[in-house]
Design a protein around this motif. Structure first.
Motif, PDB file in Angstrom:
ATOM      1  N   GLY A  69      48.523  22.185  15.754  1.00  0.00           N
ATOM      2  CA  GLY A  69      49.094  22.541  14.464  1.00  0.00           C
ATOM      3  C   GLY A  69      48.530  23.786  13.832  1.00  0.00           C
ATOM      4  N   LEU A  70      47.680  24.523  14.554  1.00  0.00           N
ATOM      5  CA  LEU A  70      47.057  25.733  14.035  1.00  0.00           C
ATOM      6  C   LEU A  70      47.436  26.935  14.898  1.00  0.00           C
ATOM      7  CD1 LEU A  70      43.475  24.287  13.444  1.00  0.00           C
ATOM      8  CD2 LEU A  70      45.127  24.840  11.663  1.00  0.00           C
ATOM      9  N   VAL A  71      47.386  28.113  14.308  1.00  0.00           N
ATOM     10  CA  VAL A  71      47.596  29.343  15.073  1.00  0.00           C
ATOM     11  C   VAL A  71      46.297  29.676  15.789  1.00  0.00           C
ATOM     12  CG1 VAL A  71      48.043  31.812  14.944  1.00  0.00           C
ATOM     13  CG2 VAL A  71      49.370  30.245  13.520  1.00  0.00           C
ATOM     14  N   LYS A  72      46.317  29.636  17.131  1.00  0.00           N
ATOM     15  CA  LYS A  72      45.120  29.955  17.901  1.00  0.00           C
ATOM     16  C   LYS A  72      45.096  31.410  18.333  1.00  0.00           C
ATOM     17  CE  LYS A  72      42.234  28.520  21.751  1.00  0.00           C
ATOM     18  NZ  LYS A  72      41.989  27.508  22.811  1.00  0.00           N
ATOM     19  N   ALA A  73      46.254  31.974  18.656  1.00  0.00           N
ATOM     20  CA  ALA A  73      46.329  33.378  19.073  1.00  0.00           C
ATOM     21  C   ALA A  73      47.654  33.951  18.584  1.00  0.00           C
ATOM     22  CB  ALA A  73      46.208  33.501  20.590  1.00  0.00           C
ATOM     23  N   LEU A  74      47.622  35.213  18.182  1.00  0.00           N
ATOM     24  CA  LEU A  74      48.815  35.848  17.627  1.00  0.00           C
ATOM     25  C   LEU A  74      48.773  37.331  17.947  1.00  0.00           C
ATOM     26  CD1 LEU A  74      51.333  35.857  15.729  1.00  0.00           C
ATOM     27  CD2 LEU A  74      49.747  36.211  13.822  1.00  0.00           C
ATOM     28  N   GLY A  75      49.919  37.852  18.432  1.00  0.00           N
ATOM     29  CA  GLY A  75      49.985  39.293  18.659  1.00  0.00           C
ATOM     30  C   GLY A  75      50.507  39.642  20.031  1.00  0.00           C
ATOM     31  N   ASN A  76      49.674  40.320  20.829  1.00  0.00           N
ATOM     32  CA  ASN A  76      50.076  40.803  22.141  1.00  0.00           C
ATOM     33  C   ASN A  76      50.528  39.645  23.035  1.00  0.00           C
ATOM     34  OD1 ASN A  76      49.381  41.456  25.138  1.00  0.00           O
ATOM     35  ND2 ASN A  76      49.489  43.452  24.149  1.00  0.00           N
ATOM     36  N   PRO A  77      51.743  39.696  23.608  1.00  0.00           N
ATOM     37  CA  PRO A  77      52.249  38.558  24.394  1.00  0.00           C
ATOM     38  C   PRO A  77      51.442  38.281  25.652  1.00  0.00           C
ATOM     39  CG  PRO A  77      53.714  40.449  24.581  1.00  0.00           C
ATOM     40  CD  PRO A  77      52.736  40.786  23.507  1.00  0.00           C
ATOM     41  N   ASP A  78      50.893  39.329  26.284  1.00  0.00           N
ATOM     42  CA  ASP A  78      50.075  39.108  27.480  1.00  0.00           C
ATOM     43  C   ASP A  78      48.818  38.318  27.134  1.00  0.00           C
ATOM     44  OD1 ASP A  78      51.873  40.418  29.072  1.00  0.00           O
ATOM     45  OD2 ASP A  78      50.769  42.310  29.127  1.00  0.00           O
ATOM     46  N   ASP A  79      48.168  38.698  26.024  1.00  0.00           N
ATOM     47  CA  ASP A  79      46.947  37.999  25.617  1.00  0.00           C
ATOM     48  C   ASP A  79      47.246  36.558  25.236  1.00  0.00           C
ATOM     49  OD1 ASP A  79      45.553  40.332  26.019  1.00  0.00           O
ATOM     50  OD2 ASP A  79      45.589  40.941  23.912  1.00  0.00           O
ATOM     51  N   VAL A  80      48.348  36.339  24.519  1.00  0.00           N
ATOM     52  CA  VAL A  80      48.716  34.984  24.107  1.00  0.00           C
ATOM     53  C   VAL A  80      49.049  34.134  25.326  1.00  0.00           C
ATOM     54  CG1 VAL A  80      50.430  33.615  22.861  1.00  0.00           C
ATOM     55  CG2 VAL A  80      49.488  35.687  21.820  1.00  0.00           C
ATOM     56  N   ALA A  81      49.831  34.684  26.254  1.00  0.00           N
ATOM     57  CA  ALA A  81      50.207  33.937  27.461  1.00  0.00           C
ATOM     58  C   ALA A  81      48.988  33.617  28.317  1.00  0.00           C
ATOM     59  CB  ALA A  81      51.230  34.743  28.268  1.00  0.00           C
ATOM     60  N   ASN A  82      48.069  34.569  28.440  1.00  0.00           N
ATOM     61  CA  ASN A  82      46.864  34.336  29.242  1.00  0.00           C
ATOM     62  C   ASN A  82      45.983  33.273  28.607  1.00  0.00           C
ATOM     63  OD1 ASN A  82      47.625  36.287  31.093  1.00  0.00           O
ATOM     64  ND2 ASN A  82      46.529  37.920  30.043  1.00  0.00           N
ATOM     65  N   GLN A  83      45.898  33.270  27.280  1.00  0.00           N
ATOM     66  CA  GLN A  83      45.103  32.251  26.596  1.00  0.00           C
ATOM     67  C   GLN A  83      45.711  30.870  26.812  1.00  0.00           C
ATOM     68  OE1 GLN A  83      42.104  32.798  24.597  1.00  0.00           O
ATOM     69  NE2 GLN A  83      42.087  30.623  25.112  1.00  0.00           N
ATOM     70  N   TYR A  84      47.036  30.773  26.744  1.00  0.00           N
ATOM     71  CA  TYR A  84      47.724  29.502  26.979  1.00  0.00           C
ATOM     72  C   TYR A  84      47.457  29.004  28.401  1.00  0.00           C
ATOM     73  CZ  TYR A  84      51.651  26.305  27.807  1.00  0.00           C
ATOM     74  OH  TYR A  84      52.420  25.232  28.169  1.00  0.00           O
ATOM     75  N   SER A  85      47.592  29.901  29.383  1.00  0.00           N
ATOM     76  CA  SER A  85      47.362  29.506  30.775  1.00  0.00           C
ATOM     77  C   SER A  85      45.920  29.078  30.992  1.00  0.00           C
ATOM     78  CB  SER A  85      47.712  30.668  31.709  1.00  0.00           C
ATOM     79  OG  SER A  85      49.077  31.005  31.615  1.00  0.00           O
ATOM     80  N   PHE A  86      44.992  29.816  30.392  1.00  0.00           N
ATOM     81  CA  PHE A  86      43.573  29.484  30.543  1.00  0.00           C
ATOM     82  C   PHE A  86      43.267  28.128  29.925  1.00  0.00           C
ATOM     83  CE2 PHE A  86      39.158  29.571  29.104  1.00  0.00           C
ATOM     84  CZ  PHE A  86      38.507  29.926  30.279  1.00  0.00           C
ATOM     85  N   ASP A  87      43.809  27.858  28.730  1.00  0.00           N
ATOM     86  CA  ASP A  87      43.566  26.574  28.068  1.00  0.00           C
ATOM     87  C   ASP A  87      44.098  25.412  28.899  1.00  0.00           C
ATOM     88  OD1 ASP A  87      42.406  27.943  26.011  1.00  0.00           O
ATOM     89  OD2 ASP A  87      44.121  27.788  24.653  1.00  0.00           O
ATOM     90  N   ASN A  88      45.275  25.583  29.490  1.00  0.00           N
ATOM     91  CA  ASN A  88      45.861  24.519  30.296  1.00  0.00           C
ATOM     92  C   ASN A  88      45.076  24.288  31.571  1.00  0.00           C
ATOM     93  OD1 ASN A  88      48.702  23.304  29.456  1.00  0.00           O
ATOM     94  ND2 ASN A  88      48.590  25.380  28.640  1.00  0.00           N
ATOM     95  N   ALA A  89      44.575  25.376  32.168  1.00  0.00           N
ATOM     96  CA  ALA A  89      43.792  25.227  33.392  1.00  0.00           C
ATOM     97  C   ALA A  89      42.437  24.604  33.109  1.00  0.00           C
ATOM     98  CB  ALA A  89      43.614  26.587  34.060  1.00  0.00           C
ATOM     99  N   SER A  90      41.890  24.835  31.915  1.00  0.00           N
ATOM    100  CA  SER A  90      40.574  24.312  31.558  1.00  0.00           C
ATOM    101  C   SER A  90      40.612  22.857  31.140  1.00  0.00           C
ATOM    102  CB  SER A  90      39.976  25.134  30.407  1.00  0.00           C
ATOM    103  OG  SER A  90      39.909  26.497  30.737  1.00  0.00           O
ATOM    104  N   GLN A  91      41.779  22.350  30.751  1.00  0.00           N
ATOM    105  CA  GLN A  91      41.884  21.010  30.166  1.00  0.00           C
ATOM    106  C   GLN A  91      41.358  19.902  31.069  1.00  0.00           C
ATOM    107  OE1 GLN A  91      42.612  20.479  27.154  1.00  0.00           O
ATOM    108  NE2 GLN A  91      43.035  18.302  26.988  1.00  0.00           N
TER     109      GLN A  91
END
Length: 413
Positions: A226-248
């Motif tokens: 429910g919070l904004v974790k990353a905002l702005g450059n789409p590459d950075d946002v997409a990489n953060q999402y992928s990293f979070d899912n892989a780390s889970q």
């Protein structure tokens, strides 16, 4: 709101009440109320969400299931009302956020086009003008007089999507509903997205496909809990999402499971515990680019005078293949004591990959004495700016390149 802002999300919060008990009578409900028992819990879905979508943006919204994306989308589409904050829209908004909304299975495809058009705010004359384009894009010319209940799910989504995009709204909202489309229709949607990117019209795309975010979006936001974790450059946002899912998955492994795994290793070696306290510490950033160095420290305690040496591997966790497998750089230990080594290397030959770094300590006969468990196996994400993420040629040629081209600095204490 300035003239350049199409959608302004201002400090939006939203929560829902989840029942914790099933009350069977009014008496029970009143008694519980007097006792201070609410009978429900508050689920805070969105917490102070704040961002702007400028006119002409292709804006991506990403996040795990349950992160609040769909609720946010429905608030932007004015289906839900936020408890706090507000959403301001400048322009005609067309939403395609759920397959089947605004469609009646007992009506024909043609009748559903007019029904859905009316729900989007178009008159019959306006739907008449775009009807042929809708049918042609959906490739359903031979089926428009059949009832919708006889359509396949793919045919339904093609028709609904065609209505949404041919409505020519100033702001188009698309949820993750295109997966059921066949390959030919996916290509057609890709061509449409490419044209829309050039048209200057605003698009908001909610998706789990990070390739689509990098390909189409010029801005993106990552929603987490429910919070904004990353905002702005789409590459950075997409990489953060992928990293979070892989780390889970690694975060779910507890200390007891780690101890059990290490005990099993000791049992299999048919020897008493010779190595303890194996730790792997990533000293460089976990999310790196092709020109950055990977630096990590390996340390462990040798409990008796014996031969030990450390080996490590880097595994592509998406395809479960070794990118590199090292067994030669560590100087063997012959005496007991604390051992600590620092490694550094370049992964310039690697394309966009998520790598798991795993370390094992071996004995004189290459028997396994200790290994880094899931919770102690760092994740490294390599992002390349100069190579299309869909091009895996660099990946396929990468095995062994680290050994030939990498430079290593090894320090022992």
């Amino acid at each position: 709101m300035t003239d350049n802002i199409a959608v302004k999300v201002s400090h939006v919060s939203k929560s829902f009440r989840l029942p914790t008990e099933a009350s069977q009578s009014l008496r029970t409900t009143l008694v519980n109320r007097f006792r201070g028992i609410k009978g429900y819990t508050e689920q805070h879905v969105l917490r102070d969400i704040d961002f702007d979508v400028e006119k002409g943006d292709f804006f991506g919204i990403v996040g795990r299931n349950g992160s609040g994306k769909s609720t946010l989308l429905k608030i932007i589409s004015q289906i839900y009302v936020p408890e706090k904050g507000q959403v301001t829209i400048d322009g005609k908004l067309v939403s395609f956020i759920e397959l089947g909304v605004g469609f009646n299975p007992e009506l024909t495809g043609r009748e559903n086009v007019y029904l859905n058009g009316a729900m989007l705010g178009f008159s019959s004359e306006e739907v008449d003008a775009m009807y042929d384009d809708i049918v042609h894009f959906a490739e359903l010319e031979d089926f428009m007089n059949q009832k919708l209940k006889n359509y396949s799910s793919g045919m339904q989504v093609r028709l609904a999507f065609s209505v949404a995009i041919k409505a020519e709204g100033d702001i188009l909202i698309l949820d993750e509903v295109l997966a059921v489309g066949d390959e030919a229709f996916q290509r057609k949607c890709n061509d449409y997205f490419q044209e829309r990117m050039k048209s200057g019209k605003t698009t908001i795309l909610v998706t789990h496909d990070m390739g689509a975010v990098k390909k189409y979006c010029n801005k993106a936001v990552l929603i987490e809990n429910g919070l904004v974790k990353a905002l702005g450059n789409p590459d950075d946002v997409a990489n953060q999402y992928s990293f979070d899912n892989a780390s889970q998955p690694a975060a779910k492994v507890n200390a007891e499971e780690t101890a059990e795994e290490e005990a099993e290793v000791a049992d299999k070696s048919d020897e008493k515990l010779l190595v303890d306290n194996l730790t792997v510490e990533l000293l460089s950033d976990a999310m790196m680019h092709q020109n950055d160095e990977v630096v990590f420290r390996v340390s462990y305690d040798v409990l008796e005078d014996t031969h030990t040496h450390a080996v490590f591997s880097m595994t592509d966790i998406d395809r479960n293949i070794w990118i590199y497998n090292d067994n030669s750089y560590d100087t063997p230990t012959l005496t007991k004591g604390h051992k600590e080594l620092t490694y550094r290397c370049s992964l310039a030959a690697i394309n966009n990959l998520k790598l798991k770094l795993q370390v094992t300590v071996l004995g004189a006969s290459r028997e396994m004495l200790a290994y880094a468990s899931e919770v102690n196996a760092p994740l490294i994400m390599v992002n390349r700016d100069d190579i299309d993420s869909s091009d895996f040629s660099a990946v396929d040629s990468a095995a062994g390149l680290i050994h030939r081209n990498g430079s290593w600095e090894i320090k022992e204490n």
